[in-house]
Design a protein around this motif. Structure first.
Motif, short mmCIF file in Angstrom:
data_model
loop_
_atom_site.label_atom_id
_atom_site.label_comp_id
_atom_site.label_asym_id
_atom_site.label_seq_id
_atom_site.Cartn_x
_atom_site.Cartn_y
_atom_site.Cartn_z
N SER A 23 40.52 40.22 48.25
CA SER A 23 40.97 41.46 48.87
C SER A 23 39.84 42.00 49.74
O SER A 23 38.69 41.55 49.64
CB SER A 23 41.34 42.50 47.81
OG SER A 23 40.16 42.93 47.14
N ASP A 24 40.15 43.00 50.55
CA ASP A 24 39.10 43.63 51.36
C ASP A 24 38.01 44.24 50.49
O ASP A 24 36.82 44.10 50.78
CB ASP A 24 39.70 44.70 52.28
CG ASP A 24 40.53 44.11 53.41
OD1 ASP A 24 40.42 42.90 53.67
OD2 ASP A 24 41.29 44.88 54.03
N GLY A 25 38.42 44.94 49.41
CA GLY A 25 37.44 45.55 48.52
C GLY A 25 36.55 44.53 47.84
O GLY A 25 35.35 44.73 47.69
N ILE A 54 30.33 41.27 40.37
CA ILE A 54 31.30 40.67 41.29
C ILE A 54 32.70 40.83 40.71
O ILE A 54 33.63 41.22 41.42
CB ILE A 54 30.93 39.21 41.60
CG1 ILE A 54 29.65 39.19 42.43
CG2 ILE A 54 32.08 38.49 42.30
CD1 ILE A 54 29.07 37.83 42.70
N CYS A 55 32.86 40.56 39.43
CA CYS A 55 34.16 40.75 38.77
C CYS A 55 34.64 42.20 38.88
O CYS A 55 35.85 42.45 38.94
CB CYS A 55 34.08 40.39 37.29
SG CYS A 55 33.70 38.67 36.93
N PRO A 59 40.57 42.68 42.55
CA PRO A 59 41.70 43.60 42.78
C PRO A 59 42.60 43.75 41.56
O PRO A 59 42.97 42.77 40.92
CB PRO A 59 42.45 42.97 43.94
CG PRO A 59 41.93 41.60 44.11
CD PRO A 59 40.61 41.51 43.42
N SER A 60 42.95 44.99 41.28
CA SER A 60 43.75 45.28 40.08
C SER A 60 45.21 44.85 40.24
O SER A 60 45.94 44.76 39.26
CB SER A 60 43.70 46.78 39.76
OG SER A 60 44.18 47.53 40.86
N HIS A 65 41.37 36.83 36.17
CA HIS A 65 40.96 35.61 35.47
C HIS A 65 39.56 35.73 34.88
O HIS A 65 39.04 34.76 34.33
CB HIS A 65 41.02 34.41 36.44
CG HIS A 65 40.14 34.56 37.63
ND1 HIS A 65 40.59 35.03 38.83
CD2 HIS A 65 38.82 34.32 37.79
CE1 HIS A 65 39.59 35.07 39.69
NE2 HIS A 65 38.50 34.64 39.08
N CYS A 66 38.96 36.89 34.96
CA CYS A 66 37.56 37.06 34.55
C CYS A 66 37.31 36.79 33.07
O CYS A 66 36.17 36.51 32.68
CB CYS A 66 37.08 38.45 34.93
SG CYS A 66 37.15 38.77 36.71
N HIS A 67 38.35 36.87 32.24
CA HIS A 67 38.20 36.62 30.81
C HIS A 67 38.82 35.29 30.38
O HIS A 67 38.90 35.01 29.18
CB HIS A 67 38.82 37.76 29.99
CG HIS A 67 38.04 39.04 30.08
ND1 HIS A 67 36.82 39.21 29.47
CD2 HIS A 67 38.30 40.20 30.73
CE1 HIS A 67 36.36 40.43 29.74
NE2 HIS A 67 37.24 41.04 30.50
#
Length: 140
Positions: A23-25, A54-55, A59-60, A65-67
């Motif tokens: 995403s842009d953010g 970074i995680c 985007p919400s 997949h961070c976990h």
């Protein structure tokens, strides 16, 4: 950003980063980390377990997949290849030296085979570049 905390696999993601992401953010955050490291390779990196800075910008509105166990596997295998452990603190320049000494571009296929970005070849290119130049490239 005087100190940056990173999980294992993001050491490789940064090498392959070319200004694109989820995403842009996410890209704004990743670019800020990348540019800090590119401009000041003495920046201290603290290796951490699990989600990092970074995680934090993932985007919400997308499946996180961070976990995922596969992500922790990548973290652990990459740290093992580099002789690092959670809690280690060293400069980005030292980390780049370890990658250049221990990792071949083709190792990405083995270590990151289940990453959706792996087929694009960006991290292979990033490892090849870092082995030669020992520094991050300017972003396009």
């Amino acid at each position: 950003m005087p100190n940056i905390s990173l999980r294992g696999h993001h050491l490789f993601c940064l090498l392959g980063y070319r200004g694109k992401g989820y995403s842009d953010g996410f890209c704004t955050n990743m670019t800020a980390v990348y540019e800090t490291l590119r401009r000041d390779p003495q920046t201290v990196i603290e290796i951490r377990e699990g989600p990092d800075m970074i995680c934090a910008a993932f985007p919400s509105d997308q499946p996180n997949h961070c976990h995922n166990p596969s992500v922790y596997r990548k973290d652990n295998e990459i740290l093992g290849e580099l002789g690092l452990a959670v809690g280690n603190k060293l400069s980005w320049e030292e980390l780049v030296g370890r990658v250049a000494a221990a990792i071949q571009p083709d190792d990405i296929g083995r270590l990151c085979h289940d990453c959706p970005w792996e087929p694009y070849g960006l991290c292979r290119e990033g490892v090849a570049h870092i082995r030669q130049a020992k520094a991050l490239r300017a972003l396009p």
